[in-house]
Design a protein around this motif. Structure first.
Motif, PDB file in Angstrom:
ATOM      1  N   CYS A 180      42.015  44.475  40.157  1.00 31.36           N
ATOM      2  CA  CYS A 180      40.744  45.197  40.170  1.00 31.36           C
ATOM      3  C   CYS A 180      39.925  44.926  38.909  1.00 31.36           C
ATOM      4  O   CYS A 180      38.711  45.115  38.908  1.00 31.36           O
ATOM      5  CB  CYS A 180      40.994  46.698  40.319  1.00 31.36           C
ATOM      6  SG  CYS A 180      41.852  47.443  38.915  1.00 31.36           S
ATOM      7  N   LYS A 222      40.260  39.072  41.703  1.00 31.86           N
ATOM      8  CA  LYS A 222      41.175  39.272  42.829  1.00 31.86           C
ATOM      9  C   LYS A 222      42.499  38.557  42.612  1.00 31.86           C
ATOM     10  O   LYS A 222      42.511  37.482  42.027  1.00 31.86           O
ATOM     11  CB  LYS A 222      40.519  38.844  44.140  1.00 31.86           C
ATOM     12  CG  LYS A 222      40.208  37.370  44.252  1.00 31.86           C
ATOM     13  CD  LYS A 222      39.490  37.083  45.555  1.00 31.86           C
ATOM     14  CE  LYS A 222      39.092  35.626  45.576  1.00 31.86           C
ATOM     15  NZ  LYS A 222      38.266  35.284  46.685  1.00 31.86           N
ATOM     16  N   CYS A 236      43.955  44.786  34.321  1.00 32.63           N
ATOM     17  CA  CYS A 236      45.128  44.684  35.190  1.00 32.63           C
ATOM     18  C   CYS A 236      45.639  43.247  35.261  1.00 32.63           C
ATOM     19  O   CYS A 236      46.851  43.008  35.301  1.00 32.63           O
ATOM     20  CB  CYS A 236      44.811  45.214  36.585  1.00 32.63           C
ATOM     21  SG  CYS A 236      44.751  47.024  36.653  1.00 32.63           S
ATOM     22  N   VAL A 262      42.660  44.735  49.694  1.00 34.34           N
ATOM     23  CA  VAL A 262      44.035  44.726  49.194  1.00 34.34           C
ATOM     24  C   VAL A 262      44.161  45.732  48.068  1.00 34.34           C
ATOM     25  O   VAL A 262      43.159  46.175  47.508  1.00 34.34           O
ATOM     26  CB  VAL A 262      44.449  43.320  48.696  1.00 34.34           C
ATOM     27  CG1 VAL A 262      44.428  42.311  49.823  1.00 34.34           C
ATOM     28  CG2 VAL A 262      43.579  42.864  47.553  1.00 34.34           C
ATOM     29  N   ASN A 263      45.373  46.088  47.726  1.00 44.29           N
ATOM     30  CA  ASN A 263      45.611  46.973  46.591  1.00 44.29           C
ATOM     31  C   ASN A 263      45.917  46.142  45.353  1.00 44.29           C
ATOM     32  O   ASN A 263      46.660  45.162  45.425  1.00 44.29           O
ATOM     33  CB  ASN A 263      46.774  47.920  46.861  1.00 44.29           C
ATOM     34  CG  ASN A 263      46.440  48.953  47.909  1.00 44.29           C
ATOM     35  OD1 ASN A 263      45.282  49.306  48.091  1.00 44.29           O
ATOM     36  ND2 ASN A 263      47.440  49.429  48.612  1.00 44.29           N
ATOM     37  N   CYS A 264      45.360  46.558  44.236  1.00 43.80           N
ATOM     38  CA  CYS A 264      45.648  45.900  42.956  1.00 43.80           C
ATOM     39  C   CYS A 264      47.159  46.002  42.711  1.00 43.80           C
ATOM     40  O   CYS A 264      47.740  47.085  42.826  1.00 43.80           O
ATOM     41  CB  CYS A 264      44.873  46.585  41.837  1.00 43.80           C
ATOM     42  SG  CYS A 264      45.265  45.992  40.185  1.00 43.80           S
ATOM     43  N   CYS A 286      47.621  48.745  39.479  1.00 39.12           N
ATOM     44  CA  CYS A 286      47.241  50.159  39.556  1.00 39.12           C
ATOM     45  C   CYS A 286      47.021  50.668  40.978  1.00 39.12           C
ATOM     46  O   CYS A 286      46.712  51.844  41.163  1.00 39.12           O
ATOM     47  CB  CYS A 286      45.988  50.412  38.720  1.00 39.12           C
ATOM     48  SG  CYS A 286      44.499  49.643  39.406  1.00 39.12           S
ATOM     49  N   GLN A 287      47.150  49.786  41.968  1.00 37.46           N
ATOM     50  CA  GLN A 287      47.024  50.137  43.381  1.00 37.46           C
ATOM     51  C   GLN A 287      45.612  50.552  43.803  1.00 37.46           C
ATOM     52  O   GLN A 287      45.429  51.128  44.867  1.00 37.46           O
ATOM     53  CB  GLN A 287      48.022  51.244  43.759  1.00 37.46           C
ATOM     54  CG  GLN A 287      49.468  50.891  43.480  1.00 37.46           C
ATOM     55  CD  GLN A 287      49.896  49.594  44.162  1.00 37.46           C
ATOM     56  OE1 GLN A 287      49.673  49.426  45.338  1.00 37.46           O
ATOM     57  NE2 GLN A 287      50.490  48.702  43.401  1.00 37.46           N
ATOM     58  N   THR A 288      44.592  50.255  43.004  1.00 36.72           N
ATOM     59  CA  THR A 288      43.204  50.493  43.386  1.00 36.72           C
ATOM     60  C   THR A 288      42.812  49.521  44.488  1.00 36.72           C
ATOM     61  O   THR A 288      43.232  48.365  44.472  1.00 36.72           O
ATOM     62  CB  THR A 288      42.269  50.281  42.171  1.00 36.72           C
ATOM     63  OG1 THR A 288      42.658  51.179  41.136  1.00 36.72           O
ATOM     64  CG2 THR A 288      40.820  50.496  42.525  1.00 36.72           C
ATOM     65  N   SER A 289      42.004  49.964  45.444  1.00 36.12           N
ATOM     66  CA  SER A 289      41.549  49.087  46.523  1.00 36.12           C
ATOM     67  C   SER A 289      40.608  48.019  45.974  1.00 36.12           C
ATOM     68  O   SER A 289      39.720  48.315  45.172  1.00 36.12           O
ATOM     69  CB  SER A 289      40.814  49.891  47.588  1.00 36.12           C
ATOM     70  OG  SER A 289      41.701  50.759  48.222  1.00 36.12           O
TER      71      SER A 289
END
Length: 74
Positions: free
Chosen positions: A26, A23, A30, A5-7, A10-13
């Protein structure tokens, strides 16, 4: 195979596994940013008041005695 999934911040995997400590975030950073956004009401869940939703009749408050002068006095 684990889910990725994306954070939300920040959209980090992020690997969605049992050992992923933060979870769906990340990192702790966040996670705390998201908590701060909720605390400062940047994120809200829209809710209608009981009156707007038609669940409560304003006239029923009169029957409960809320109009009495000494209702809240001890």
């Amino acid at each position: 195979m684990s889910l990725v999934v994306n954070c939300p911040i920040c959209q980090t995997s992020v690997q969605w596994t049992d050992d992923a400590k933060f979870k769906p975030f990340c990192s702790d950073r966040c996670k705390l940013i998201d908590l701060g956004d909720w605390a400062s009401e940047k994120h809200v869940i829209p809710v209608k008041s009981p009156f707007e939703a038609g669940l409560l009749d304003p006239d029923s408050l009169d029957d409960a005695g809320f109009e009495e002068e000494d209702f809240f006095k001890e």
